[in-house]
Design a protein around this motif. Structure first.
Motif, PDB file in Angstrom:
ATOM      1  N   VAL A   1       0.847  -1.178   0.000  1.00  0.00           N
ATOM      2  CA  VAL A   1       0.000   0.000   0.000  1.00  0.00           C
ATOM      3  C   VAL A   1       0.892   1.240   0.000  1.00  0.00           C
ATOM      4  N   TYR A   2       0.617   2.138  -0.911  1.00  0.00           N
ATOM      5  CA  TYR A   2       1.394   3.371  -1.002  1.00  0.00           C
ATOM      6  C   TYR A   2       0.692   4.474  -0.217  1.00  0.00           C
ATOM      7  N   THR A   3       1.465   5.222   0.556  1.00  0.00           N
ATOM      8  CA  THR A   3       0.907   6.318   1.326  1.00  0.00           C
ATOM      9  C   THR A   3       0.753   7.543   0.431  1.00  0.00           C
ATOM     10  N   ALA A   4      -0.051   8.485   0.880  1.00  0.00           N
ATOM     11  CA  ALA A   4      -0.213   9.736   0.139  1.00  0.00           C
ATOM     12  C   ALA A   4       1.125  10.457   0.022  1.00  0.00           C
ATOM     13  N   ALA A   5       1.936  10.397   1.069  1.00  0.00           N
ATOM     14  CA  ALA A   5       3.249  11.058   1.034  1.00  0.00           C
ATOM     15  C   ALA A   5       4.150  10.421  -0.024  1.00  0.00           C
ATOM     16  N   ALA A   6       4.113   9.090  -0.145  1.00  0.00           N
ATOM     17  CA  ALA A   6       4.943   8.404  -1.142  1.00  0.00           C
ATOM     18  C   ALA A   6       4.478   8.744  -2.557  1.00  0.00           C
ATOM     19  N   ILE A   7       3.187   8.805  -2.762  1.00  0.00           N
ATOM     20  CA  ILE A   7       2.647   9.157  -4.081  1.00  0.00           C
ATOM     21  C   ILE A   7       3.002  10.595  -4.425  1.00  0.00           C
ATOM     22  N   THR A   8       2.880  11.489  -3.457  1.00  0.00           N
ATOM     23  CA  THR A   8       3.239  12.895  -3.672  1.00  0.00           C
ATOM     24  C   THR A   8       4.715  13.015  -4.038  1.00  0.00           C
ATOM     25  N   GLU A   9       5.574  12.286  -3.351  1.00  0.00           N
ATOM     26  CA  GLU A   9       7.013  12.329  -3.632  1.00  0.00           C
ATOM     27  C   GLU A   9       7.307  11.764  -5.027  1.00  0.00           C
ATOM     28  N   ALA A  10       6.582  10.730  -5.425  1.00  0.00           N
ATOM     29  CA  ALA A  10       6.779  10.150  -6.762  1.00  0.00           C
ATOM     30  C   ALA A  10       6.380  11.147  -7.850  1.00  0.00           C
ATOM     31  N   VAL A  11       5.258  11.829  -7.663  1.00  0.00           N
ATOM     32  CA  VAL A  11       4.828  12.833  -8.658  1.00  0.00           C
ATOM     33  C   VAL A  11       5.813  14.003  -8.660  1.00  0.00           C
ATOM     34  N   LEU A  12       6.315  14.389  -7.495  1.00  0.00           N
ATOM     35  CA  LEU A  12       7.317  15.455  -7.426  1.00  0.00           C
ATOM     36  C   LEU A  12       8.572  15.050  -8.210  1.00  0.00           C
ATOM     37  N   ALA A  13       9.003  13.808  -8.064  1.00  0.00           N
ATOM     38  CA  ALA A  13      10.177  13.326  -8.810  1.00  0.00           C
ATOM     39  C   ALA A  13       9.926  13.397 -10.312  1.00  0.00           C
ATOM     40  N   ILE A  14       8.743  13.010 -10.752  1.00  0.00           N
ATOM     41  CA  ILE A  14       8.395  13.070 -12.175  1.00  0.00           C
ATOM     42  C   ILE A  14       8.389  14.515 -12.655  1.00  0.00           C
ATOM     43  N   ALA A  15       7.896  15.419 -11.808  1.00  0.00           N
ATOM     44  CA  ALA A  15       7.812  16.837 -12.177  1.00  0.00           C
ATOM     45  C   ALA A  15       9.176  17.506 -12.240  1.00  0.00           C
ATOM     46  N   LEU A  16      10.192  16.928 -11.580  1.00  0.00           N
ATOM     47  CA  LEU A  16      11.505  17.575 -11.499  1.00  0.00           C
ATOM     48  C   LEU A  16      12.604  16.912 -12.327  1.00  0.00           C
ATOM     49  N   CYS A  17      12.539  15.622 -12.541  1.00  0.00           N
ATOM     50  CA  CYS A  17      13.650  14.889 -13.169  1.00  0.00           C
ATOM     51  C   CYS A  17      13.395  14.706 -14.667  1.00  0.00           C
ATOM     52  N   HIS A  18      13.783  15.729 -15.436  1.00  0.00           N
ATOM     53  CA  HIS A  18      13.561  15.710 -16.886  1.00  0.00           C
ATOM     54  C   HIS A  18      14.346  16.842 -17.537  1.00  0.00           C
ATOM     55  N   ASN A  19      14.249  16.934 -18.860  1.00  0.00           N
ATOM     56  CA  ASN A  19      14.883  18.015 -19.620  1.00  0.00           C
ATOM     57  C   ASN A  19      13.840  18.777 -20.432  1.00  0.00           C
ATOM     58  N   VAL A  20      12.692  18.985 -19.876  1.00  0.00           N
ATOM     59  CA  VAL A  20      11.584  19.664 -20.547  1.00  0.00           C
ATOM     60  C   VAL A  20      11.549  21.119 -20.096  1.00  0.00           C
ATOM     61  N   SER A  21      11.125  21.996 -20.991  1.00  0.00           N
ATOM     62  CA  SER A  21      10.972  23.418 -20.669  1.00  0.00           C
ATOM     63  C   SER A  21       9.549  23.865 -20.966  1.00  0.00           C
ATOM     64  N   PRO A  22       9.033  24.782 -20.158  1.00  0.00           N
ATOM     65  CA  PRO A  22       7.722  25.349 -20.481  1.00  0.00           C
ATOM     66  C   PRO A  22       7.867  26.359 -21.614  1.00  0.00           C
ATOM     67  N   VAL A  23       6.833  26.497 -22.417  1.00  0.00           N
ATOM     68  CA  VAL A  23       6.831  27.502 -23.487  1.00  0.00           C
ATOM     69  C   VAL A  23       5.596  28.376 -23.318  1.00  0.00           C
ATOM     70  N   GLU A  24       5.741  29.651 -23.673  1.00  0.00           N
ATOM     71  CA  GLU A  24       4.640  30.604 -23.539  1.00  0.00           C
ATOM     72  C   GLU A  24       4.286  31.185 -24.896  1.00  0.00           C
ATOM     73  N   CYS A  25       3.739  30.355 -25.745  1.00  0.00           N
ATOM     74  CA  CYS A  25       3.375  30.812 -27.077  1.00  0.00           C
ATOM     75  C   CYS A  25       1.984  30.296 -27.383  1.00  0.00           C
ATOM     76  N   ALA A  26       1.059  31.195 -27.655  1.00  0.00           N
ATOM     77  CA  ALA A  26      -0.335  30.812 -27.898  1.00  0.00           C
ATOM     78  C   ALA A  26      -0.475  29.917 -29.120  1.00  0.00           C
ATOM     79  N   SER A  27       0.406  30.082 -30.091  1.00  0.00           N
ATOM     80  CA  SER A  27       0.283  29.291 -31.319  1.00  0.00           C
ATOM     81  C   SER A  27       1.344  28.200 -31.393  1.00  0.00           C
ATOM     82  N   THR A  28       1.704  27.641 -30.261  1.00  0.00           N
ATOM     83  CA  THR A  28       2.741  26.611 -30.251  1.00  0.00           C
ATOM     84  C   THR A  28       2.167  25.254 -30.622  1.00  0.00           C
ATOM     85  N   SER A  29       2.995  24.438 -31.222  1.00  0.00           N
ATOM     86  CA  SER A  29       2.589  23.065 -31.498  1.00  0.00           C
ATOM     87  C   SER A  29       3.003  22.152 -30.347  1.00  0.00           C
ATOM     88  N   SER A  30       3.659  22.714 -29.338  1.00  0.00           N
ATOM     89  CA  SER A  30       4.088  21.929 -28.182  1.00  0.00           C
ATOM     90  C   SER A  30       2.868  21.479 -27.400  1.00  0.00           C
TER      91      SER A  30
END
Length: 158
Positions: A1-30
């Motif tokens: 059984v996974y705790t809420a804290a473990a799930i939160t930490e897993a999503v945090l890891a996914i949100a941080l460990c990558h090489n993706v950048s946000p883009v701010e363009c209304a007509s982006t294909s991203s």
């Protein structure tokens, strides 16, 4: 059984460990306002965003996430281990600016991490076929992630 804290930490890891950048363009294909070289990484960042942790900004020295309540979380990027086809993994060493906690996040192919924790990947399943062979026959891929909290002195040495 996974705790809420473990799930939160897993999503945090996914949100941080990558090489993706946000883009701010209304007509982006991203997709969903993000750009990255890997469709897999884009999908993971989009998943984290749908879970409430959205990539707000990324520079060579920092990552900023916005939470479900709109509050910003700032992370100092201390070191990045870029993805390597040879190593089949990548990692980031981050300092949470608010708490000062230093964390090393790493993610990679299951073939790299399975031998480090065999309990997560039992060697056989249906009719003795290996789980990796079963996933390969279905064209499935698996991703393993791990993290380690570090002291400030240990973080400096990494």
């Amino acid at each position: 059984v996974y705790t809420a804290a473990a799930i939160t930490e897993a999503v945090l890891a996914i949100a941080l460990c990558h090489n993706v950048s946000p883009v701010e363009c209304a007509s982006t294909s991203s997709a969903d306002g993000f750009q990255g070289a890997s469709p897999d990484e884009l999908a993971l960042v989009q998943f984290a965003s749908r879970c409430g942790l959205t990539l707000h900004a990324r520079t060579p020295h920092s990552i900023v996430l916005s939470g479900p309540d709109g509050a910003l979380r700032h992370f100092e990027l201390l070191h990045e281990m870029p993805f390597s086809a040879e190593l089949k993994r990548m990692g980031v060493l981050l300092r949470d600016v608010a708490s000062g906690r230093i964390t090393f996040y790493v993610k990679g192919a299951d073939t790299v991490g399975a031998h480090r924790n065999p309990a997560l990947w039992p060697p056989t399943c249906h009719a003795g076929q290996s789980q990796r062979a079963m996933r390969a026959s279905r064209s499935s891929r698996s991703l393993l992630g791990n993290l380690r909290w570090c002291s400030a002195s240990k973080g400096q040495s990494l």
